[in-house]
Scaffold this active site. Structure first.
Site, PDB file in Angstrom:
ATOM      1  N   ASP A  12     -76.673  87.476 132.312  1.00 23.25           N
ATOM      2  CA  ASP A  12     -76.001  86.151 132.611  1.00 23.25           C
ATOM      3  C   ASP A  12     -74.546  86.531 133.058  1.00 23.25           C
ATOM      4  O   ASP A  12     -74.023  85.481 133.762  1.00 23.25           O
ATOM      5  CB  ASP A  12     -76.032  85.418 131.240  1.00 23.25           C
ATOM      6  CG  ASP A  12     -75.228  86.192 130.249  1.00 23.25           C
ATOM      7  OD1 ASP A  12     -75.548  87.356 129.630  1.00 23.25           O
ATOM      8  OD2 ASP A  12     -74.254  85.686 129.489  1.00 23.25           O
TER       9      ASP A  12
ATOM     10  N   GLY B 234     -60.050  97.048 120.781  1.00 25.35           N
ATOM     11  CA  GLY B 234     -59.927  95.712 121.524  1.00 25.35           C
ATOM     12  C   GLY B 234     -59.344  96.162 123.066  1.00 25.35           C
ATOM     13  O   GLY B 234     -58.601  95.404 123.793  1.00 25.35           O
TER      14      GLY B 234
ATOM     15  N   GLN C 253     -72.204 105.220 121.213  1.00 24.28           N
ATOM     16  CA  GLN C 253     -71.475 105.600 122.619  1.00 24.28           C
ATOM     17  C   GLN C 253     -72.525 105.441 123.744  1.00 24.28           C
ATOM     18  O   GLN C 253     -73.560 104.843 123.616  1.00 24.28           O
ATOM     19  CB  GLN C 253     -70.928 106.899 122.638  1.00 24.28           C
ATOM     20  CG  GLN C 253     -69.576 106.904 121.823  1.00 24.28           C
ATOM     21  CD  GLN C 253     -69.748 107.146 120.248  1.00 24.28           C
ATOM     22  OE1 GLN C 253     -70.455 108.126 119.732  1.00 24.28           O
ATOM     23  NE2 GLN C 253     -69.036 106.121 119.356  1.00 24.28           N
TER      24      GLN C 253
ATOM     25  N   GLY D   6     -68.736 100.606 118.004  1.00 23.22           N
ATOM     26  CA  GLY D   6     -68.321  99.219 117.520  1.00 23.22           C
ATOM     27  C   GLY D   6     -69.565  98.527 118.028  1.00 23.22           C
ATOM     28  O   GLY D   6     -69.660  98.178 119.081  1.00 23.22           O
ATOM     29  N   HIS D   7     -70.453  98.453 117.173  1.00 24.22           N
ATOM     30  CA  HIS D   7     -71.969  97.444 117.666  1.00 24.22           C
ATOM     31  C   HIS D   7     -71.632  95.983 117.091  1.00 24.22           C
ATOM     32  O   HIS D   7     -71.859  95.847 115.863  1.00 24.22           O
ATOM     33  CB  HIS D   7     -73.110  98.349 117.019  1.00 24.22           C
ATOM     34  CG  HIS D   7     -73.217  99.722 117.739  1.00 24.22           C
ATOM     35  ND1 HIS D   7     -74.097 100.740 116.790  1.00 24.22           N
ATOM     36  CD2 HIS D   7     -72.810 100.277 118.581  1.00 24.22           C
ATOM     37  CE1 HIS D   7     -74.026 101.668 117.811  1.00 24.22           C
ATOM     38  NE2 HIS D   7     -73.252 101.589 118.743  1.00 24.22           N
TER      39      HIS D   7
ATOM     40  N   ARG E 286     -61.863  96.690 128.911  1.00 21.70           N
ATOM     41  CA  ARG E 286     -62.876  97.585 129.485  1.00 21.70           C
ATOM     42  C   ARG E 286     -62.664  97.583 130.859  1.00 21.70           C
ATOM     43  O   ARG E 286     -62.570  96.752 131.561  1.00 21.70           O
ATOM     44  CB  ARG E 286     -64.382  97.258 128.967  1.00 21.70           C
ATOM     45  CG  ARG E 286     -64.505  97.581 127.762  1.00 21.70           C
ATOM     46  CD  ARG E 286     -66.106  97.032 127.332  1.00 21.70           C
ATOM     47  NE  ARG E 286     -66.075  97.253 125.749  1.00 21.70           N
ATOM     48  CZ  ARG E 286     -66.788  96.222 125.149  1.00 21.70           C
ATOM     49  NH1 ARG E 286     -67.439  95.197 125.785  1.00 21.70           N
ATOM     50  NH2 ARG E 286     -66.839  96.489 123.839  1.00 21.70           N
TER      51      ARG E 286
ATOM     52  N   LYS F 179     -75.948  97.861 122.518  1.00 18.32           N
ATOM     53  CA  LYS F 179     -76.923  98.559 121.809  1.00 18.32           C
ATOM     54  C   LYS F 179     -77.171  97.840 120.408  1.00 18.32           C
ATOM     55  O   LYS F 179     -78.260  97.451 120.026  1.00 18.32           O
ATOM     56  CB  LYS F 179     -76.605  99.983 121.651  1.00 18.32           C
ATOM     57  CG  LYS F 179     -76.565 101.001 122.916  1.00 18.32           C
ATOM     58  CD  LYS F 179     -76.148 102.299 122.316  1.00 18.32           C
ATOM     59  CE  LYS F 179     -74.961 102.497 121.947  1.00 18.32           C
ATOM     60  NZ  LYS F 179     -73.850 101.976 122.963  1.00 18.32           N
ATOM     61  N   GLY F 180     -75.888  97.261 119.825  1.00 20.12           N
ATOM     62  CA  GLY F 180     -75.818  96.557 118.715  1.00 20.12           C
ATOM     63  C   GLY F 180     -76.985  95.453 118.573  1.00 20.12           C
ATOM     64  O   GLY F 180     -77.820  95.209 117.803  1.00 20.12           O
TER      65      GLY F 180
ATOM     66  N   GLY G 271     -71.145 103.812 127.116  1.00 15.24           N
ATOM     67  CA  GLY G 271     -71.129 103.111 125.883  1.00 15.24           C
ATOM     68  C   GLY G 271     -71.005 101.694 126.075  1.00 15.24           C
ATOM     69  O   GLY G 271     -70.791 101.098 127.108  1.00 15.24           O
ATOM     70  N   ASP G 272     -71.030 100.902 124.942  1.00 13.53           N
ATOM     71  CA  ASP G 272     -70.741  99.368 124.928  1.00 13.53           C
ATOM     72  C   ASP G 272     -71.717  98.796 125.797  1.00 13.53           C
ATOM     73  O   ASP G 272     -71.636  97.612 126.255  1.00 13.53           O
ATOM     74  CB  ASP G 272     -69.305  98.911 125.466  1.00 13.53           C
ATOM     75  CG  ASP G 272     -68.346  99.788 124.829  1.00 13.53           C
ATOM     76  OD1 ASP G 272     -68.366  99.722 123.737  1.00 13.53           O
ATOM     77  OD2 ASP G 272     -67.649 100.178 125.692  1.00 13.53           O
TER      78      ASP G 272
HETATM   79  P1  IMP Z   1     -63.445 109.266 120.956  1.00 11.49           P
HETATM   80  O1  IMP Z   1     -64.736 109.267 120.791  1.00 11.49           O
HETATM   81  O2  IMP Z   1     -62.484 108.498 120.023  1.00 11.49           O
HETATM   82  O3  IMP Z   1     -62.883 110.695 120.858  1.00 11.49           O
HETATM   83  O4  IMP Z   1     -63.134 108.850 122.299  1.00 11.49           O
HETATM   84  C1  IMP Z   1     -63.414 109.699 123.438  1.00 11.49           C
HETATM   85  C2  IMP Z   1     -64.041 108.814 124.650  1.00 11.49           C
HETATM   86  O5  IMP Z   1     -65.063 107.937 124.150  1.00 11.49           O
HETATM   87  C3  IMP Z   1     -63.036 107.617 125.057  1.00 11.49           C
HETATM   88  O6  IMP Z   1     -63.004 107.430 126.264  1.00 11.49           O
HETATM   89  C4  IMP Z   1     -63.491 106.437 124.433  1.00 11.49           C
HETATM   90  O7  IMP Z   1     -62.899 105.203 124.913  1.00 11.49           O
HETATM   91  C5  IMP Z   1     -64.801 106.544 124.371  1.00 11.49           C
HETATM   92  N1  IMP Z   1     -65.301 106.024 123.438  1.00 11.49           N
HETATM   93  C6  IMP Z   1     -65.913 106.341 122.226  1.00 11.49           C
HETATM   94  N2  IMP Z   1     -66.551 105.592 121.229  1.00 11.49           N
HETATM   95  C7  IMP Z   1     -66.847 104.613 122.389  1.00 11.49           C
HETATM   96  C8  IMP Z   1     -67.688 103.447 122.039  1.00 11.49           C
HETATM   97  O8  IMP Z   1     -68.296 103.355 121.048  1.00 11.49           O
HETATM   98  N3  IMP Z   1     -67.972 102.733 123.174  1.00 11.49           N
HETATM   99  C9  IMP Z   1     -67.098 102.952 124.434  1.00 11.49           C
HETATM  100  N4  IMP Z   1     -66.726 103.995 124.498  1.00 11.49           N
HETATM  101  C10 IMP Z   1     -66.582 104.796 123.479  1.00 11.49           C
END
Ligand code: IMP
Length: 445
Positions: free
Chosen positions: A345, A314, A236, A39-40, A317, A15-16, A11-12
Protein backbone atom coordinates in the site's frame (compact mmCIF):
# COMPACT_ATOMS: atom_id res chain seq x y z
CA UNK A 1 5.26 -28.62 9.07
CA UNK A 2 8.13 -26.53 10.47
CA UNK A 3 8.86 -23.21 8.89
CA UNK A 4 11.65 -20.62 9.01
CA UNK A 5 10.72 -17.04 8.32
CA UNK A 6 13.60 -14.72 7.37
CA UNK A 7 14.10 -11.15 6.31
CA UNK A 8 15.21 -11.03 2.67
CA UNK A 9 16.46 -7.42 2.71
CA UNK A 10 18.17 -5.26 5.39
CA UNK A 11 15.74 -6.01 8.21
CA UNK A 12 12.49 -4.18 9.03
CA UNK A 13 10.70 -6.07 6.26
CA UNK A 14 7.58 -6.42 8.40
CA UNK A 15 8.46 -9.85 9.78
CA UNK A 16 6.61 -9.19 13.04
CA UNK A 17 3.37 -8.69 11.15
CA UNK A 18 3.85 -11.77 8.94
CA UNK A 19 4.82 -13.93 11.92
CA UNK A 20 1.77 -12.74 13.79
CA UNK A 21 -0.40 -13.86 10.86
CA UNK A 22 1.35 -17.23 10.48
CA UNK A 23 1.56 -17.86 14.22
CA UNK A 24 -2.13 -18.67 14.27
CA UNK A 25 -1.20 -21.97 12.55
CA UNK A 26 1.94 -22.77 14.61
CA UNK A 27 2.35 -24.29 18.07
CA UNK A 28 5.83 -23.07 18.96
CA UNK A 29 7.54 -19.79 18.02
CA UNK A 30 11.30 -19.60 18.22
CA UNK A 31 13.78 -16.74 18.07
CA UNK A 32 17.20 -18.04 17.06
CA UNK A 33 19.57 -15.06 16.72
CA UNK A 34 19.98 -11.37 17.42
CA UNK A 35 18.74 -9.78 20.58
CA UNK A 36 17.15 -6.49 21.65
CA UNK A 37 18.48 -4.85 18.47
CA UNK A 38 15.37 -6.32 16.82
CA UNK A 39 12.01 -4.58 16.91
CA UNK A 40 9.12 -6.63 15.59
CA UNK A 41 5.91 -4.61 15.51
CA UNK A 42 2.52 -6.26 15.84
CA UNK A 43 -0.75 -4.32 15.86
CA UNK A 44 -3.84 -6.02 17.27
CA UNK A 45 -7.10 -4.14 17.71
CA UNK A 46 -5.33 -0.78 17.35
CA UNK A 47 -2.87 -1.67 20.10
CA UNK A 48 0.80 -1.72 19.09
CA UNK A 49 3.30 -4.22 20.52
CA UNK A 50 6.99 -4.09 19.75
CA UNK A 51 8.82 -7.33 20.47
CA UNK A 52 12.58 -7.13 20.91
CA UNK A 53 13.69 -10.48 22.32
CA UNK A 54 10.48 -12.47 22.80
CA UNK A 55 9.03 -14.26 19.75
CA UNK A 56 6.41 -11.99 18.24
CA UNK A 57 3.73 -14.64 17.76
CA UNK A 58 3.09 -14.88 21.50
CA UNK A 59 0.08 -12.58 21.39
CA UNK A 60 -1.89 -15.57 20.12
CA UNK A 61 -3.30 -17.50 23.08
CA UNK A 62 -1.95 -20.97 23.83
CA UNK A 63 1.36 -20.63 21.97
CA UNK A 64 4.79 -21.49 23.33
CA UNK A 65 7.68 -19.11 22.68
CA UNK A 66 11.33 -20.12 22.87
CA UNK A 67 14.36 -17.86 23.02
CA UNK A 68 17.03 -20.06 21.47
CA UNK A 69 20.71 -20.43 22.32
CA UNK A 70 21.71 -18.19 19.38
CA UNK A 71 19.99 -15.14 20.88
CA UNK A 72 21.85 -12.64 23.05
CA UNK A 73 19.74 -11.57 26.02
CA UNK A 74 19.74 -8.29 27.87
CA UNK A 75 17.93 -9.40 31.05
CA UNK A 76 16.67 -5.89 31.89
CA UNK A 77 15.13 -5.46 28.44
CA UNK A 78 13.71 -8.99 28.46
CA UNK A 79 12.12 -8.60 31.90
CA UNK A 80 10.51 -5.37 30.78
CA UNK A 81 9.03 -7.17 27.79
CA UNK A 82 7.83 -10.02 30.01
CA UNK A 83 6.12 -7.49 32.29
CA UNK A 84 4.33 -5.92 29.31
CA UNK A 85 3.00 -9.29 28.15
CA UNK A 86 1.94 -10.18 31.67
CA UNK A 87 0.03 -6.89 31.90
CA UNK A 88 -1.85 -7.96 28.78
CA UNK A 89 -3.03 -11.10 30.59
CA UNK A 90 -0.62 -13.55 28.97
CA UNK A 91 0.54 -16.36 31.24
CA UNK A 92 4.19 -15.74 30.42
CA UNK A 93 5.53 -18.36 32.87
CA UNK A 94 3.70 -21.01 30.88
CA UNK A 95 4.23 -19.52 27.45
CA UNK A 96 7.91 -18.55 27.42
CA UNK A 97 11.07 -20.68 27.65
CA UNK A 98 14.68 -19.52 27.47
CA UNK A 99 17.57 -21.73 26.40
CA UNK A 100 20.19 -22.08 29.12
CA UNK A 101 22.84 -21.80 26.39
CA UNK A 102 21.88 -18.27 25.32
CA UNK A 103 24.50 -15.62 26.01
CA UNK A 104 23.90 -12.60 28.22
CA UNK A 105 24.50 -8.95 27.44
CA UNK A 106 26.21 -6.97 30.23
CA UNK A 107 26.62 -3.22 30.77
CA UNK A 108 30.21 -3.45 29.53
CA UNK A 109 28.92 -4.71 26.18
CA UNK A 110 26.71 -1.67 25.63
CA UNK A 111 29.52 0.60 26.78
CA UNK A 112 31.98 -1.07 24.39
CA UNK A 113 29.44 -0.84 21.54
CA UNK A 114 29.12 2.93 22.05
CA UNK A 115 32.86 3.45 22.54
CA UNK A 116 33.75 1.55 19.36
CA UNK A 117 31.17 3.45 17.31
CA UNK A 118 32.57 6.75 18.63
CA UNK A 119 36.11 5.63 17.79
CA UNK A 120 35.07 4.69 14.27
CA UNK A 121 33.31 8.03 13.84
CA UNK A 122 36.38 10.00 14.87
CA UNK A 123 38.58 7.82 12.63
CA UNK A 124 36.33 8.81 9.72
CA UNK A 125 36.64 12.49 10.57
CA UNK A 126 40.41 12.24 10.78
CA UNK A 127 41.09 9.71 8.02
CA UNK A 128 38.58 10.59 5.30
CA UNK A 129 38.57 7.25 3.48
CA UNK A 130 37.70 5.18 6.57
CA UNK A 131 34.06 4.80 5.55
CA UNK A 132 34.81 3.43 2.08
CA UNK A 133 37.21 0.92 3.67
CA UNK A 134 34.64 -0.14 6.23
CA UNK A 135 36.40 1.67 9.07
CA UNK A 136 33.66 4.22 9.72
CA UNK A 137 30.78 3.72 12.14
CA UNK A 138 28.44 0.77 11.50
CA UNK A 139 25.43 2.65 12.83
CA UNK A 140 24.67 -0.06 15.40
CA UNK A 141 21.58 -0.02 17.57
CA UNK A 142 23.85 0.51 20.59
CA UNK A 143 22.42 -2.52 22.40
CA UNK A 144 25.77 -4.25 22.95
CA UNK A 145 25.03 -6.93 20.36
CA UNK A 146 28.41 -7.02 18.59
CA UNK A 147 30.57 -7.05 21.76
CA UNK A 148 28.40 -9.81 23.27
CA UNK A 149 28.83 -12.02 20.19
CA UNK A 150 32.56 -11.21 20.22
CA UNK A 151 32.75 -12.70 23.73
CA UNK A 152 30.77 -15.74 22.64
CA UNK A 153 33.21 -16.48 19.83
CA UNK A 154 36.21 -15.58 21.98
CA UNK A 155 34.91 -18.16 24.49
CA UNK A 156 34.66 -15.79 27.42
CA UNK A 157 30.93 -15.07 27.18
CA UNK A 158 28.56 -15.72 30.07
CA UNK A 159 25.51 -17.86 29.38
CA UNK A 160 22.16 -18.24 31.08
CA UNK A 161 23.35 -21.53 32.60
CA UNK A 162 26.29 -19.65 34.19
CA UNK A 163 23.92 -17.09 35.65
CA UNK A 164 22.05 -19.90 37.39
CA UNK A 165 25.28 -21.05 39.09
CA UNK A 166 26.19 -18.34 41.55
CA UNK A 167 29.83 -19.20 42.28
CA UNK A 168 30.78 -19.81 38.65
CA UNK A 169 28.92 -16.68 37.59
CA UNK A 170 30.79 -14.40 40.00
CA UNK A 171 34.13 -15.83 38.94
CA UNK A 172 33.44 -15.39 35.19
CA UNK A 173 31.96 -11.96 35.68
CA UNK A 174 34.94 -10.82 37.78
CA UNK A 175 37.37 -11.90 35.06
CA UNK A 176 35.35 -10.23 32.32
CA UNK A 177 34.87 -6.99 34.23
CA UNK A 178 38.62 -6.75 34.87
CA UNK A 179 39.43 -7.31 31.23
CA UNK A 180 36.73 -5.05 29.82
CA UNK A 181 37.71 -2.25 32.18
CA UNK A 182 41.26 -2.48 30.86
CA UNK A 183 39.98 -2.20 27.30
CA UNK A 184 37.56 0.63 28.16
CA UNK A 185 40.30 2.61 29.89
CA UNK A 186 43.30 1.95 27.66
CA UNK A 187 41.72 1.75 24.22
CA UNK A 188 38.77 4.10 24.54
CA UNK A 189 39.48 6.32 27.57
CA UNK A 190 35.97 5.40 28.77
CA UNK A 191 34.85 5.08 32.41
CA UNK A 192 34.95 1.58 33.97
CA UNK A 193 32.00 -0.58 35.01
CA UNK A 194 31.63 -1.77 38.59
CA UNK A 195 31.76 -5.49 39.42
CA UNK A 196 29.64 -5.57 42.61
CA UNK A 197 26.90 -3.41 41.14
CA UNK A 198 26.58 -5.72 38.12
CA UNK A 199 26.82 -8.88 40.24
CA UNK A 200 23.99 -7.85 42.53
CA UNK A 201 21.82 -6.57 39.66
CA UNK A 202 22.25 -9.86 37.78
CA UNK A 203 21.51 -11.88 40.93
CA UNK A 204 18.08 -10.26 40.91
CA UNK A 205 17.72 -11.04 37.19
CA UNK A 206 18.68 -14.66 37.91
CA UNK A 207 15.78 -15.08 40.31
CA UNK A 208 13.34 -13.43 37.92
CA UNK A 209 14.47 -15.49 34.91
CA UNK A 210 14.88 -18.90 36.59
CA UNK A 211 11.28 -20.07 36.00
CA UNK A 212 11.74 -19.66 32.24
CA UNK A 213 15.04 -21.49 31.78
CA UNK A 214 15.16 -24.85 29.98
CA UNK A 215 17.60 -27.06 28.14
CA UNK A 216 16.64 -25.72 24.71
CA UNK A 217 17.76 -28.72 22.68
CA UNK A 218 15.81 -31.15 24.85
CA UNK A 219 12.78 -28.91 25.00
CA UNK A 220 12.50 -28.51 21.22
CA UNK A 221 13.35 -32.17 20.61
CA UNK A 222 10.42 -33.25 22.79
CA UNK A 223 8.04 -30.84 21.07
CA UNK A 224 9.11 -32.13 17.66
CA UNK A 225 8.53 -35.69 18.82
CA UNK A 226 5.00 -34.65 19.79
CA UNK A 227 4.44 -33.38 16.24
CA UNK A 228 4.17 -29.71 17.23
CA UNK A 229 4.47 -27.18 14.41
CA UNK A 230 7.50 -24.95 14.81
CA UNK A 231 7.85 -21.43 13.41
CA UNK A 232 11.37 -19.99 13.54
CA UNK A 233 11.46 -16.20 13.56
CA UNK A 234 14.55 -14.68 11.99
CA UNK A 235 15.46 -11.21 13.19
CA UNK A 236 17.20 -8.50 11.12
CA UNK A 237 17.62 -9.62 7.51
CA UNK A 238 19.82 -11.51 5.05
CA UNK A 239 21.78 -8.40 4.05
CA UNK A 240 22.62 -7.86 7.73
CA UNK A 241 23.83 -11.45 8.16
CA UNK A 242 27.44 -11.51 9.35
CA UNK A 243 28.45 -13.90 6.54
CA UNK A 244 26.07 -13.09 3.69
CA UNK A 245 25.30 -9.41 4.23
CA UNK A 246 27.03 -6.17 3.30
CA UNK A 247 29.99 -6.84 5.58
CA UNK A 248 31.13 -5.02 7.70
CA UNK A 249 27.83 -3.08 7.74
CA UNK A 250 26.00 -6.02 9.25
CA UNK A 251 24.88 -7.33 12.60
CA UNK A 252 26.96 -9.98 14.36
CA UNK A 253 24.78 -13.06 13.92
CA UNK A 254 23.48 -15.36 11.20
CA UNK A 255 20.14 -13.82 10.34
CA UNK A 256 19.73 -16.28 7.44
CA UNK A 257 17.75 -19.53 7.55
CA UNK A 258 20.85 -21.60 8.34
CA UNK A 259 21.06 -19.76 11.66
CA UNK A 260 17.82 -21.42 12.75
CA UNK A 261 19.55 -24.78 13.19
CA UNK A 262 22.58 -23.56 15.12
CA UNK A 263 20.66 -20.88 16.97
CA UNK A 264 17.83 -23.10 18.18
CA UNK A 265 19.61 -26.44 18.41
CA UNK A 266 17.51 -28.29 15.84
CA UNK A 267 18.75 -30.40 12.93
CA UNK A 268 18.44 -29.21 9.29
CA UNK A 269 16.15 -32.18 8.66
CA UNK A 270 13.56 -30.64 10.96
CA UNK A 271 13.01 -27.66 8.64
CA UNK A 272 10.38 -28.13 5.96
CA UNK A 273 9.93 -24.69 4.42
CA UNK A 274 11.58 -21.28 4.31
CA UNK A 275 9.69 -18.08 3.64
CA UNK A 276 11.50 -14.83 2.90
CA UNK A 277 9.87 -11.52 3.74
CA UNK A 278 10.40 -8.48 1.53
CA UNK A 279 8.96 -5.01 1.55
CA UNK A 280 7.49 -3.88 -1.77
CA UNK A 281 10.40 -1.42 -1.76
CA UNK A 282 13.68 -1.41 0.20
CA UNK A 283 14.83 0.16 3.47
CA UNK A 284 17.90 0.06 5.63
CA UNK A 285 18.97 1.70 8.90
CA UNK A 286 22.55 2.52 9.74
CA UNK A 287 25.53 2.85 7.44
CA UNK A 288 26.52 0.89 4.34
CA UNK A 289 25.55 0.87 0.67
CA UNK A 290 21.94 0.99 -0.50
CA UNK A 291 22.13 1.05 -4.31
CA UNK A 292 18.48 1.98 -4.95
CA UNK A 293 18.30 4.79 -2.36
CA UNK A 294 15.66 7.39 -3.28
CA UNK A 295 16.43 11.04 -3.96
CA UNK A 296 15.44 13.37 -1.09
CA UNK A 297 11.87 14.23 -2.10
CA UNK A 298 10.76 10.69 -2.81
CA UNK A 299 12.59 9.51 0.31
CA UNK A 300 10.54 11.89 2.43
CA UNK A 301 7.30 10.86 0.76
CA UNK A 302 7.82 7.10 1.23
CA UNK A 303 9.33 7.46 4.72
CA UNK A 304 6.27 9.39 5.85
CA UNK A 305 3.71 7.11 4.19
CA UNK A 306 5.53 3.93 5.31
CA UNK A 307 6.31 5.29 8.82
CA UNK A 308 9.89 4.31 8.20
CA UNK A 309 11.43 4.95 11.59
CA UNK A 310 13.30 2.25 13.55
CA UNK A 311 11.14 0.29 16.03
CA UNK A 312 14.10 -0.01 18.42
CA UNK A 313 16.00 3.24 18.01
CA UNK A 314 13.49 5.56 16.31
CA UNK A 315 16.11 6.38 13.65
CA UNK A 316 14.77 7.35 10.21
CA UNK A 317 15.19 4.49 7.76
CA UNK A 318 16.78 5.03 4.38
CA UNK A 319 14.36 4.04 1.62
CA UNK A 320 14.76 2.98 -2.02
CA UNK A 321 13.17 1.04 -4.87
CA UNK A 322 12.85 -2.73 -4.73
CA UNK A 323 16.23 -4.29 -5.42
CA UNK A 324 15.72 -7.67 -7.11
CA UNK A 325 19.46 -8.42 -7.08
CA UNK A 326 19.46 -8.16 -3.29
CA UNK A 327 16.26 -10.15 -2.85
CA UNK A 328 17.37 -12.89 -5.25
CA UNK A 329 20.65 -13.21 -3.33
CA UNK A 330 18.49 -13.69 -0.22
CA UNK A 331 16.27 -16.27 -1.94
CA UNK A 332 19.35 -18.27 -2.90
CA UNK A 333 21.12 -18.06 0.48
CA UNK A 334 18.01 -19.00 2.43
CA UNK A 335 16.51 -21.45 -0.04
CA UNK A 336 13.21 -19.59 0.11
CA UNK A 337 10.24 -21.63 -1.07
CA UNK A 338 8.12 -18.50 -1.28
CA UNK A 339 8.13 -14.83 -0.35
CA UNK A 340 5.77 -12.63 1.61
CA UNK A 341 5.50 -9.06 0.32
CA UNK A 342 4.67 -6.34 2.83
CA UNK A 343 3.71 -2.67 2.64
CA UNK A 344 2.39 -2.84 -0.91
CA UNK A 345 0.00 0.00 0.00
CA UNK A 346 2.93 2.38 0.58
CA UNK A 347 3.46 2.47 -3.20
CA UNK A 348 -0.25 3.10 -3.94
CA UNK A 349 0.22 6.74 -5.00
CA UNK A 350 3.21 6.22 -7.29
CA UNK A 351 2.58 7.08 -10.96
CA UNK A 352 5.34 4.60 -11.87
CA UNK A 353 7.34 2.02 -9.92
CA UNK A 354 10.91 0.94 -10.50
CA UNK A 355 12.63 -2.39 -9.88
CA UNK A 356 16.40 -2.74 -9.83
CA UNK A 357 17.19 -5.73 -12.06
CA UNK A 358 20.98 -5.43 -12.16
CA UNK A 359 23.90 -3.14 -11.40
CA UNK A 360 26.50 -1.31 -13.40
CA UNK A 361 29.98 -0.81 -11.98
CA UNK A 362 31.26 1.86 -14.36
CA UNK A 363 30.85 0.26 -17.78
CA UNK A 364 30.73 -3.27 -16.36
CA UNK A 365 27.25 -4.79 -15.96
CA UNK A 366 26.69 -7.00 -12.90
CA UNK A 367 23.70 -9.23 -12.38
CA UNK A 368 24.78 -10.84 -9.13
CA UNK A 369 25.26 -9.47 -5.69
CA UNK A 370 28.92 -8.44 -5.22
CA UNK A 371 30.75 -9.68 -2.12
CA UNK A 372 32.96 -6.60 -2.15
CA UNK A 373 30.94 -4.00 -0.26
CA UNK A 374 33.05 -1.14 -1.62
CA UNK A 375 32.14 -2.30 -5.14
CA UNK A 376 28.47 -2.42 -4.19
CA UNK A 377 28.84 1.17 -2.97
CA UNK A 378 30.08 2.18 -6.44
CA UNK A 379 27.34 0.34 -8.32
CA UNK A 380 24.56 2.18 -10.12
CA UNK A 381 21.23 0.34 -10.31
CA UNK A 382 19.77 -0.72 -13.64
CA UNK A 383 16.02 -0.16 -13.45
CA UNK A 384 12.95 -1.57 -15.10
CA UNK A 385 10.02 0.85 -14.92
CA UNK A 386 6.43 -0.35 -14.58
CA UNK A 387 3.23 1.67 -14.41
CA UNK A 388 1.94 2.48 -10.92
CA UNK A 389 -1.61 1.57 -9.88
CA UNK A 390 -2.56 4.84 -8.17
CA UNK A 391 -5.39 3.36 -6.17
CA UNK A 392 -5.91 2.25 -2.58
CA UNK A 393 -4.96 -1.38 -1.89
CA UNK A 394 -5.28 -1.26 1.90
CA UNK A 395 -8.73 -2.91 2.05
CA UNK A 396 -8.10 -5.56 -0.60
CA UNK A 397 -7.94 -9.17 0.57
CA UNK A 398 -7.59 -11.21 -2.65
CA UNK A 399 -4.83 -11.16 -5.24
CA UNK A 400 -7.33 -11.06 -8.09
CA UNK A 401 -8.92 -7.91 -6.66
CA UNK A 402 -5.65 -5.95 -6.73
CA UNK A 403 -5.37 -3.34 -9.50
CA UNK A 404 -3.94 -4.86 -12.69
CA UNK A 405 -0.75 -2.78 -12.44
CA UNK A 406 -0.14 -3.97 -8.86
CA UNK A 407 -0.64 -7.59 -9.99
CA UNK A 408 1.83 -7.02 -12.83
CA UNK A 409 4.38 -5.55 -10.38
CA UNK A 410 4.05 -8.53 -8.04
CA UNK A 411 4.20 -11.07 -10.86
CA UNK A 412 7.37 -9.37 -12.10
CA UNK A 413 8.94 -9.72 -8.64
CA UNK A 414 8.09 -13.43 -8.66
CA UNK A 415 9.67 -13.86 -12.08
CA UNK A 416 12.84 -12.00 -11.07
CA UNK A 417 13.23 -13.92 -7.80
CA UNK A 418 12.17 -17.29 -9.17
CA UNK A 419 9.77 -18.04 -6.30
CA UNK A 420 6.04 -17.53 -5.78
CA UNK A 421 4.45 -14.97 -3.49
CA UNK A 422 2.59 -16.65 -0.63
CA UNK A 423 1.32 -13.66 1.34
CA UNK A 424 0.69 -9.98 0.74
CA UNK A 425 0.35 -7.33 3.42
CA UNK A 426 -1.31 -4.01 2.66
CA UNK A 427 -1.34 -2.30 6.05
CA UNK A 428 -0.15 -2.57 9.62
CA UNK A 429 -3.21 -4.33 11.10
CA UNK A 430 -3.52 -8.09 11.46
CA UNK A 431 -6.49 -8.15 9.06
CA UNK A 432 -4.60 -6.29 6.33
CA UNK A 433 -2.87 -9.38 4.94
CA UNK A 434 -3.97 -12.22 2.71
CA UNK A 435 -2.50 -15.46 1.51
CA UNK A 436 -1.82 -16.19 -2.13
CA UNK A 437 -1.94 -19.83 -3.20
CA UNK A 438 -2.92 -22.94 -1.31
CA UNK A 439 -0.22 -23.49 1.29
CA UNK A 440 -0.52 -23.84 5.03
CA UNK A 441 1.63 -24.59 8.07
CA UNK A 442 -0.83 -27.31 8.94
CA UNK A 443 -0.14 -29.32 5.80
CA UNK A 444 2.21 -32.24 6.11
CA UNK A 445 3.83 -31.93 2.68
P1 IMP B 1 23.77 -4.08 15.75
O1 IMP B 1 22.99 -5.30 15.44
O2 IMP B 1 23.15 -3.23 16.82
O3 IMP B 1 25.23 -4.38 16.01
O4 IMP B 1 23.77 -3.14 14.43
C1 IMP B 1 24.43 -3.53 13.24
C2 IMP B 1 23.65 -3.07 12.01
O5 IMP B 1 22.45 -3.81 11.93
C3 IMP B 1 23.23 -1.59 12.02
O6 IMP B 1 23.22 -1.12 10.70
C4 IMP B 1 21.80 -1.65 12.54
O7 IMP B 1 21.05 -0.53 12.12
C5 IMP B 1 21.33 -2.92 11.89
N1 IMP B 1 20.25 -3.58 12.62
C6 IMP B 1 20.33 -4.32 13.74
N2 IMP B 1 19.13 -4.78 14.10
C7 IMP B 1 18.28 -4.36 13.17
C8 IMP B 1 16.88 -4.55 12.96
O8 IMP B 1 16.18 -5.23 13.71
N3 IMP B 1 16.35 -3.94 11.86
C9 IMP B 1 17.08 -3.22 10.98
N4 IMP B 1 18.39 -3.02 11.13
C10 IMP B 1 18.98 -3.58 12.22
Amino acid sequence: MNLVLVGAQWGDEGKGKVIDVLAAEADVLIRYQGGPNAGHTVIVEDEEFIFHTIPSGLLHPGKIGVIGNGVVIDPAALLEEIARLRARGIDVERALKISDQAHLIFPYHTRLDAAEEARRASATMLGGSATECGGGPIGTTGRGIGPCYVDKVARCGIRVADLMDDAAFREKLRRNVEEKNRVLRLLYGAPPVEFEAIASQYRAYRDALRPFVVNGVRFLHDLRQQGKRLLFEGAQGTLLDVDHGTYPYVTSSNATAGGACTGAGVPPTSIDRVIGVVKAYTTRVGEGPLPTEFPALLMEQIRTKGKEFGATTGRPRRCGWFDAVVARHAVWVNGCDAIAVTKLDVLDAMPAVQICVGYRDGAQPLDEFPSNTAQLGRCAPVYETLPGWQSDTSEIDRFDDLPAAAQRYLRRLEALLGVPICLISTGSKREQAFKVGPWSLSSTT
